[in-house]
Design an enzyme around this catalytic site. Structure first.
Site, mmCIF file in Angstrom:
data_model
loop_
_atom_site.group_PDB
_atom_site.id
_atom_site.type_symbol
_atom_site.label_atom_id
_atom_site.label_comp_id
_atom_site.label_asym_id
_atom_site.label_seq_id
_atom_site.Cartn_x
_atom_site.Cartn_y
_atom_site.Cartn_z
ATOM 1 N N ASP A 64 58.344 -1.719 -37.142
ATOM 2 C CA ASP A 64 58.743 -3.019 -36.578
ATOM 3 C C ASP A 64 59.034 -4.006 -37.721
ATOM 4 O O ASP A 64 58.294 -4.958 -37.927
ATOM 5 C CB ASP A 64 57.594 -3.516 -35.680
ATOM 6 C CG ASP A 64 57.899 -4.821 -34.977
ATOM 7 O OD1 ASP A 64 59.095 -5.169 -34.831
ATOM 8 O OD2 ASP A 64 56.933 -5.503 -34.574
ATOM 9 N N ASP A 91 62.152 -9.189 -26.369
ATOM 10 C CA ASP A 91 61.875 -9.581 -27.748
ATOM 11 C C ASP A 91 63.168 -9.444 -28.559
ATOM 12 O O ASP A 91 63.653 -8.330 -28.758
ATOM 13 C CB ASP A 91 60.789 -8.626 -28.273
ATOM 14 C CG ASP A 91 60.362 -8.869 -29.706
ATOM 15 O OD1 ASP A 91 60.958 -9.719 -30.388
ATOM 16 O OD2 ASP A 91 59.406 -8.181 -30.134
ATOM 17 N N HIS A 118 62.423 -14.024 -26.377
ATOM 18 C CA HIS A 118 61.703 -14.838 -27.365
ATOM 19 C C HIS A 118 62.289 -14.595 -28.744
ATOM 20 O O HIS A 118 62.630 -13.486 -29.125
ATOM 21 C CB HIS A 118 60.185 -14.651 -27.313
ATOM 22 C CG HIS A 118 59.623 -13.326 -27.726
ATOM 23 N ND1 HIS A 118 59.543 -12.924 -29.027
ATOM 24 C CD2 HIS A 118 59.066 -12.342 -26.991
ATOM 25 C CE1 HIS A 118 58.960 -11.738 -29.085
ATOM 26 N NE2 HIS A 118 58.670 -11.343 -27.861
ATOM 27 N N GLU A 120 61.849 -15.740 -32.889
ATOM 28 C CA GLU A 120 60.733 -16.150 -33.760
ATOM 29 C C GLU A 120 61.188 -16.799 -35.061
ATOM 30 O O GLU A 120 62.353 -16.674 -35.456
ATOM 31 C CB GLU A 120 59.828 -14.944 -34.043
ATOM 32 C CG GLU A 120 60.454 -13.881 -34.930
ATOM 33 C CD GLU A 120 59.864 -12.483 -34.720
ATOM 34 O OE1 GLU A 120 59.464 -12.143 -33.587
ATOM 35 O OE2 GLU A 120 59.825 -11.737 -35.713
ATOM 36 N N CYS A 128 55.559 -7.278 -38.040
ATOM 37 C CA CYS A 128 54.744 -7.458 -36.831
ATOM 38 C C CYS A 128 53.954 -8.750 -36.993
ATOM 39 O O CYS A 128 53.525 -9.093 -38.099
ATOM 40 C CB CYS A 128 53.801 -6.269 -36.682
ATOM 41 S SG CYS A 128 52.380 -6.608 -35.623
HETATM 42 C C1 LIG Z 1 54.830 -8.649 -29.405
HETATM 43 C C2 LIG Z 1 55.460 -7.902 -30.522
HETATM 44 O O1 LIG Z 1 56.385 -8.749 -31.177
HETATM 45 C C3 LIG Z 1 56.266 -6.718 -29.996
HETATM 46 O O2 LIG Z 1 57.284 -6.383 -30.609
HETATM 47 O O3 LIG Z 1 55.826 -6.112 -29.011
HETATM 48 C C4 LIG Z 1 54.430 -7.342 -31.544
HETATM 49 C C5 LIG Z 1 53.334 -6.544 -30.897
HETATM 50 C C6 LIG Z 1 52.476 -5.719 -31.826
HETATM 51 O O4 LIG Z 1 52.936 -5.311 -32.893
HETATM 52 O O5 LIG Z 1 51.344 -5.403 -31.445
HETATM 53 C C7 LIG Z 1 53.895 -8.505 -32.372
HETATM 54 O O6 LIG Z 1 52.900 -9.127 -31.961
HETATM 55 O O7 LIG Z 1 54.493 -8.802 -33.408
HETATM 56 MG MG LIG Z 2 58.158 -7.957 -31.757
#
Ligand SMILES: C[C@](O)(C(=O)O)[C@H](CC(=O)O)C(=O)O
Ligand SMILES: [Mg+2]
Length: 299
Positions: A64, A91, A118, A120, A128
């Site tokens: 991620d 996301d 969302h 960011e 993450c």
């Molecule tokens: C919410 C999140 O952006 C996601 O992509 O699901 C992640 C979740 C995770 O890595 O546990 C995040 O909090 O960045």
């Molecule tokens: Mg995310």
């Protein structure tokens, strides 16, 4: 076939807003694919979520770290909105570029039947939210992102949620300053990422007059607060981005290991969803009935 009711008259964004108004706080359940979305809907969730980490990890086998693109995420989003009317929050990481890119991201998401996104305030090479050493962009740059997203709305009910990852670098005061600026720029909701104490949510919620989401992901920086505890702080939405998905991976791994070792799956059958259960979620029999009808007409 009775698999998907297209007769709804309200937009996805409207349905998401209605869900926020009717369930307090609204549980938003992560659904990594179309079938997961069908199961979550059947269980009663009023809103579902497509995780950026989920797309990267489980559709592409990537970490991620901002490696996926708009089209990668759209493919998975469309699969979900094709099979359920449950409003979907998606996301979109940092929006995948500058103002024009963000604008296109929003219009394409709306076209795909998505209810909310969302975006960011991390740098494009994001991490993450629950990892150390996150870098964030200056507040002005994120305000421009939010403005670009809001300005692109072709449905005024579509929800643009601004996420801040600033707690780590700037503390709670930074978070409060930033979310105030993001709401001023037109954000319809706020995502308070990686809060470390329950009392922080009260301060965040008191600072803005839009709904606030709490991300209760597993193995991260935020303790497992209950919906009741979060509701008491003023939280409107509670997100479980990958809960079911993490369980799927663990269950599948145990099956792979067992069949490899034992030469049979009999020891792990109990952990599997049965064919009968699968068919119920898929409305399988309504499809078969349809086939039978078509055949009898041709006889
Ligand atoms: C919410 C999140 O952006 C996601 O992509 O699901 C992640 C979740 C995770 O890595 O546990 C995040 O909090 O960045
Ligand atoms: Mg995310």
């Amino acid at each position: 076939m009775a698999c998907h009711d297209h007769s709804h008259s309200h937009s996805a964004g409207r349905r998401f807003r209605d869900a926020i108004a009717s369930e307090k706080p609204l549980q938003v359940m992560g659904t990594v694919n179309a079938y997961a979305a069908m199961m979550a809907t059947k269980v009663g969730y009023k809103a579902i979520y497509l995780s950026g980490a989920g797309v990267a990890n489980y559709s592409y086998g990537l970490p991620d770290l901002g490696l996926t693109s708009l089209e990668d995420v759209l493919i998975d989003a469309r699969r979900i909105t094709s099979v359920t009317d449950t409003p979907l929050l998606v996301d979109i990481d940092t929006g995948w570029g500058g103002a024009f890119n963000i604008s296109r991201t929003v219009t394409e998401m709306i076209r795909a039947g998505v209810a909310a996104v969302h975006i960011e305030d991390q740098v494009a090479q994001k991490r993450c939210g629950h990892r150390p050493n996150k870098e964030i962009v200056p507040v002005g740059e994120m305000v421009d992102r939010v403005k670009a997203a809001v300005d692109a709305k072709t449905d005024s009910d579509f929800v643009v949620m601004a996420r801040t990852d600033s707690l780590q670098k700037e503390g709670l005061n930074g978070v409060i300053d930033r979310i105030s600026a993001y709401v001023e720029a037109g954000a319809d909701a706020i995502f308070a990422e990686a809060m470390t104490d329950i009392t922080m949510y009260r301060q965040v919620c008191d600072a803005v007059n839009v709904p606030v989401l709490a991300n209760i992901t597993e193995f991260g920086d935020t303790p497992y607060y209950t919906t009741q505890e979060l509701g008491e702080q003023g939280i409107s939405m509670v997100l479980y981005p990958l809960s079911g998905t993490r369980a799927m991976q663990k269950a599948a791994l145990a099956v792979y290991e067992s069949v490899r070792k034992e030469g049979t799956q009999v020891n792990v059958l109990e952990t599997m969803q049965q064919r009968k259960e699968l068919y119920e979620f898929l409305n399988y029999h309504s499809y078969e009935d349809k086939i039978d009808q078509l055949f009898s007409q041709n006889k």
